[in-house]
Design a protein around this motif. Structure first.
Motif, short mmCIF file in Angstrom:
data_model
loop_
_atom_site.label_atom_id
_atom_site.label_comp_id
_atom_site.label_asym_id
_atom_site.label_seq_id
_atom_site.Cartn_x
_atom_site.Cartn_y
_atom_site.Cartn_z
N ASN A 78 1.08 -1.69 -0.24
CA ASN A 78 -0.31 0.11 0.15
C ASN A 78 0.88 1.14 0.35
OD1 ASN A 78 -3.01 1.47 0.01
ND2 ASN A 78 -1.99 2.15 2.30
N ASN A 80 4.20 1.96 -1.17
CA ASN A 80 4.05 2.32 -2.40
C ASN A 80 3.24 2.07 -4.03
OD1 ASN A 80 6.71 2.49 -2.27
ND2 ASN A 80 6.97 0.60 -1.22
N TYR A 81 1.92 1.95 -3.55
CA TYR A 81 0.82 1.89 -4.71
C TYR A 81 0.57 2.68 -5.07
CZ TYR A 81 -3.22 0.54 -6.69
OH TYR A 81 -4.36 -0.14 -7.95
N ASN A 82 0.82 3.78 -5.54
CA ASN A 82 0.10 5.36 -6.08
C ASN A 82 1.29 6.24 -6.74
OD1 ASN A 82 -2.73 5.00 -6.38
ND2 ASN A 82 -1.77 5.30 -3.58
N LYS A 83 3.13 5.68 -6.41
CA LYS A 83 3.94 6.00 -6.88
C LYS A 83 4.51 5.72 -8.13
CE LYS A 83 6.52 6.28 -2.48
NZ LYS A 83 5.53 6.01 -1.11
N ARG A 103 2.06 -1.00 -9.33
CA ARG A 103 1.84 0.56 -8.89
C ARG A 103 0.45 0.89 -9.57
NH1 ARG A 103 7.41 2.61 -8.13
NH2 ARG A 103 7.73 0.42 -6.98
N SER A 104 -0.23 1.44 -9.13
CA SER A 104 -1.45 2.11 -9.66
C SER A 104 -1.97 2.20 -10.99
CB SER A 104 -2.25 3.11 -8.85
OG SER A 104 -1.36 4.65 -8.80
N ASN A 245 9.15 9.16 -7.39
CA ASN A 245 8.32 8.10 -6.08
C ASN A 245 7.59 9.37 -5.02
OD1 ASN A 245 10.04 10.63 -4.58
ND2 ASN A 245 11.39 9.30 -3.13
N HIS A 246 7.16 9.83 -5.60
CA HIS A 246 5.93 10.57 -5.11
C HIS A 246 4.33 9.86 -4.92
CE1 HIS A 246 8.64 13.50 -2.97
NE2 HIS A 246 8.65 14.45 -4.73
N ASP A 247 3.92 10.33 -4.33
CA ASP A 247 2.50 9.63 -4.93
C ASP A 247 1.84 10.43 -5.64
OD1 ASP A 247 1.72 8.07 -2.80
OD2 ASP A 247 0.63 9.05 -1.55
N ASN A 248 1.19 9.47 -6.64
CA ASN A 248 0.78 9.98 -8.15
C ASN A 248 -0.91 9.42 -8.15
OD1 ASN A 248 0.64 11.54 -10.97
ND2 ASN A 248 0.59 9.46 -11.74
N TYR A 249 -1.84 10.10 -8.49
CA TYR A 249 -3.14 9.18 -8.92
C TYR A 249 -4.17 9.58 -10.27
CZ TYR A 249 -3.02 9.52 -3.36
OH TYR A 249 -2.54 9.89 -2.17
#
Length: 365
Positions: A78, A80-83, A103-104, A245-249
């Motif tokens: 969870n 790293n999922y949105n990175k 990844r998402s 490596n930042h969250d990206n939705y």
């Protein structure tokens, strides 16, 4: 490779990589959590890791003998999922682990397959979360009693792939990771069902191998091909590719007024058809990037490791589709000390896999 030191053994893959041996049958695989991630990272969209052995990349869809086969590499985490896929050479202890986390964007792309036609086979490493409810859960817990808490908390497996299973309704779903054989049958509303099968790890006395006969149409070409819809999806979602490596939705109807549904239109598929001249046969263009290990030559074990290589399979694929070449970006970002010269470019060698160790000057006139 992330695994305890006692398991770090050369094994036999080098024979297939160097051309000493060749896989007798076409072999298609996804990545799990104990692979040589630095090598697989050269092929983010898939490609040949050795003659007749094809890796499906982070996620992809291919066709063989009329069957559509979808794959998703890695396991769920969870954090790293949105990175984005940001891991590159030189790997740290942390990135050696995070590189194989799902990844998402890869799940998002697979979701665009909805209504694109039948998916015959889906391959993932970890199980879809909740799949145990569709099989003999009681028997499973006798073998793996420590699964109980995760099952009760609905945390055993990947929650996003269960959503995919219900959306895509593949005929077969194959997984591994949990080191136990488990079968399940998921019924869908449209009178179809998904047969789920996970196998154990390959050690003596365990159930790690099972043969299945899946019917194909008479006369179907037994050639590995790209999937037209998937190629269109890669083009449509290329702008969502990030290496941060930042969250990206991912976009959805609540987060944007712009396009959020990237299911290919007929016009978009026609564009891909023209690019490939309606020929989706996957080229057999394997070339060695890292130098091969040569048997009985201890010096080949001392070659510098952990280098970054540009893989021509990825270069050619990305140029053709006009999409972001992650492999090339990471190679260019690497310190010059970590930029390897691909083996196939070295002078004085034949570069096809079967003759990679024959020096030109050794050949008779």
């Amino acid at each position: 490779m992330n695994c305890p030191p006692k398991y770090r053994d050369l094994g036999t893959f080098y024979k297939y990589y160097s051309g000493i041996d060749k896989a007798p049958y076409l072999t298609i695989f996804i990545g799990g959590n104990h692979e040589a991630s630095s090598y697989l990272a050269e092929l983010p969209y898939g490609g040949w890791v050795a003659p007749n052995i094809y890796y499906m990349g982070f996620s992809s869809v291919v066709e063989f003998a009329g069957l559509r086969i979808a794959g998703l590499s890695g396991i769920f985490n969870n954090f790293n999922y949105n990175k984005g896929h940001f891991e590159c050479v030189p790997f740290t202890r942390e990135t050696t682990i995070s590189i194989y986390h799902v990844r998402s964007i890869d799940i998002f792309r697979l979701k665009q397959l909805e209504d694109s036609g039948k998916i015959d086979i889906m391959i993932t490493h970890d199980w879809p979360c909740g799949i145990t409810k569709f099989g003999n859960e009681e028997e499973l817990l006798k073998i793996k009693p420590y699964f109980r808490n995760d099952i009760m908390a609905n945390k055993l497996g990947n929650p996003h792939t269960m959503e995919l299973l219900n959306m895509l309704k593949p005929s077969y779903w194959f997984s591994a990771h949990m080191h136990v054989k488990f079968a399940a049958l998921v019924n869908h509303e449209n009178d179809t069902f998904t047969r789920f099968l996970a196998l154990d790890k390959p050690i003596p006395g365990r159930q790690f191998l099972q043969f299945l006969e899946i019917p194909v149409k008479e006369g179907a070409e037994k050639i590995l091909k790209y999937d037209e819809c998937w190629l269109s999806i890669l083009q449509n979602t290329d702008h969502l590719t990030v290496i941060s490596n930042h969250d990206n939705y991912m976009p959805n109807s609540y987060s944007t007024t712009e396009r959020y549904d990237f299911k290919p239109t007929e016009e978009e598929k026609l564009k891909v058809r023209e690019i490939f001249s309606n020929n989706y046969n996957i080229p057999k263009d394997f070339l060695m990037t890292a130098p091969p290990h040569i048997e009985d030559n201890t010096d080949s074990l001392d070659q510098k490791r952990g280098l970054s290589y540009e893989n021509p399979q990825t270069t050619n694929f990305c140029e053709k589709l006009n999409i972001i070449d992650i492999n090339k970006i990471f190679y260019q970002k690497a310190n010059i000390n970590y930029q390897g010269i691909p083996h196939y470019k070295l002078s004085g060698h034949f570069h096809d896999a079967l003759n990679s160790q024959i020096l030109i000057e050794d050949l008779s006139d």
